[in-house]
Design an enzyme around this catalytic site. Structure first.
Site, PDB file in Angstrom:
ATOM      1  N   GLY A  21      33.630  44.973  46.776  1.00  0.00           N
ATOM      2  CA  GLY A  21      33.186  43.598  47.009  1.00  0.00           C
ATOM      3  C   GLY A  21      33.459  43.103  48.409  1.00  0.00           C
ATOM      4  O   GLY A  21      33.778  41.925  48.614  1.00  0.00           O
ATOM      5  N   ALA A  22      33.304  43.983  49.394  1.00  0.00           N
ATOM      6  CA  ALA A  22      33.647  43.614  50.776  1.00  0.00           C
ATOM      7  C   ALA A  22      32.472  43.031  51.547  1.00  0.00           C
ATOM      8  O   ALA A  22      32.509  42.970  52.775  1.00  0.00           O
ATOM      9  CB  ALA A  22      34.195  44.838  51.510  1.00  0.00           C
ATOM     10  N   GLY A  25      33.567  36.909  51.633  1.00  0.00           N
ATOM     11  CA  GLY A  25      34.814  36.341  51.146  1.00  0.00           C
ATOM     12  C   GLY A  25      36.049  37.162  51.443  1.00  0.00           C
ATOM     13  O   GLY A  25      36.232  37.703  52.533  1.00  0.00           O
ATOM     14  N   GLY A  27      37.039  40.072  50.369  1.00  0.00           N
ATOM     15  CA  GLY A  27      36.824  41.482  50.662  1.00  0.00           C
ATOM     16  C   GLY A  27      36.391  41.723  52.091  1.00  0.00           C
ATOM     17  O   GLY A  27      36.866  42.652  52.755  1.00  0.00           O
ATOM     18  N   SER A 137      44.576  36.636  39.877  1.00  0.00           N
ATOM     19  CA  SER A 137      44.373  35.239  40.265  1.00  0.00           C
ATOM     20  C   SER A 137      45.447  34.396  39.608  1.00  0.00           C
ATOM     21  O   SER A 137      46.015  34.785  38.571  1.00  0.00           O
ATOM     22  CB  SER A 137      42.985  34.773  39.784  1.00  0.00           C
ATOM     23  OG  SER A 137      42.869  33.357  39.796  1.00  0.00           O
ATOM     24  N   TYR A 163      37.321  34.143  32.253  1.00  0.00           N
ATOM     25  CA  TYR A 163      37.779  34.500  33.589  1.00  0.00           C
ATOM     26  C   TYR A 163      39.289  34.722  33.580  1.00  0.00           C
ATOM     27  O   TYR A 163      39.786  35.721  34.123  1.00  0.00           O
ATOM     28  CB  TYR A 163      37.415  33.407  34.591  1.00  0.00           C
ATOM     29  CG  TYR A 163      37.909  33.700  35.995  1.00  0.00           C
ATOM     30  CD1 TYR A 163      37.378  34.749  36.733  1.00  0.00           C
ATOM     31  CD2 TYR A 163      38.916  32.921  36.579  1.00  0.00           C
ATOM     32  CE1 TYR A 163      37.837  35.031  38.021  1.00  0.00           C
ATOM     33  CE2 TYR A 163      39.375  33.196  37.864  1.00  0.00           C
ATOM     34  CZ  TYR A 163      38.827  34.251  38.575  1.00  0.00           C
ATOM     35  OH  TYR A 163      39.288  34.531  39.840  1.00  0.00           O
TER      36      TYR A 163
END
Length: 291
Positions: A21-22, A25, A27, A137, A163
């Protein structure tokens, strides 16, 4: 560790990182900071077109690879093509989205955030020389792993609880992996990190009125994605980061500030639930996780 910043990242020349996920954001900021310190970084992303500008900004130390964590076939293809790395950073995720299912039928948040990364780590672990960092998180606090309905097939769907469940699964996985690595006498370690309240593209995907408030919060209250990436970078690079430890911001009740050891809900220490979650994750993803 006081006021640790990217200036404290040790020289990473010759070291290889995979960051999921880079493309944006946390990442993207993680990949940029690692490359600036000399590392070679693979941006493992579902949207490779979106990742290309990030790689271009980084320069020759960055490459882009296709990885859709919501599709186990894609996870296996990526793992087969990856010839190894020093560090795997399980960063990608989705947050508070409407009820959707992955290509393999999993609830999208559990499937992407936990199960996809579980399978990826299982397949890549023999090729990881140093450490695995998994992002959780502060919202793990509301998570409770329902082993009887992990994929929300029997319950009324609640996006924030789903989540939180996925983030509790991330924390439990990172801690369980650490214990299993230690028991096996492995030189590889497992750390967990969270960004606090950081402004990223995760916010604003709920397709409800909540998106307006989350975008407002990003502008007024949140720290930047670069600041939110600091706990991940500390866990991924610091020689002082320790196996099984959860890192996050240390100011404003863990919502912002320099990275340090983070508190967490003690549900994450339930060895029975962690073991059952591990076994269920192996079964669902059809992986044999050998540590």
């Amino acid at each position: 560790m006081s006021k640790w910043t990217t200036a404290d990242i040790p020289d990473q020349t010759g070291r290889r990182f995979v960051v999921t996920g880079a493309n944006s954001g946390l990442g993207a900021e993680t990949a940029k900071a690692l490359a600036k310190a000399g590392a070679t970084v693979t941006l493992a992303c579902r949207n490779v077109n979106k990742a290309q500008p990030v790689a271009a900004e980084i320069g020759p130390n960055a490459t882009v690879a296709q990885l859709d964590l919501a599709d186990l076939a894609s996870v296996r293809t990526f793992a087969d093509s990856c010839d190894g790395a020093d560090v795997l950073i399980n960063n990608a995720g989705v947050m508070a989205i409407p009820m959707r299912r992955t290509a393999d039928g999993f609830e999208m948040q559990m499937g992407t955030n936990h199960l996809g990364h579980f399978a990826l780590t299982a397949l890549l672990l023999p090729k990881i020389a140093d450490r695995v960092v998994t992002l959780s998180s502060s919202m793990h606090q509301i998570g409770r792993i329902d082993l009887d309905d992990l994929n929300w097939e029997a319950r009324r769907y609640r996006r924030w609880r789903a989540y939180g469940d996925s983030k509790m699964a991330n924390l439990m996985f990172g801690k369980e992996l650490a214990e299993r690595l230690a028991a096996a006498g492995s030189s590889t370690s497992s750390m967990i990190a969270h960004p606090g309240y950081a402004a990223t593209e995760l916010q604003g995907r709920s397709e409800t009125v909540e998106d307006v408030f989350m975008k407002f919060g990003n502008k007024i209250f949140a720290q930047s994605a670069a600041e939110g990436a600091l706990p991940t970078l500390y866990a991924a690079t610091s020689p002082d980061a320790t196996n099984g430890t959860f890192y996050g911001p240390t100011e404003m009740f863990g919502s912002r500030g320099a990275p340090g050891v983070s508190g967490y809900h003690k549900r994450a220490d339930d060895a029975g639930v962690r073991d059952k979650l591990w076994t269920m994750s192996e079964q669902l993803t059809k992986t044999d996780f050998v540590v």
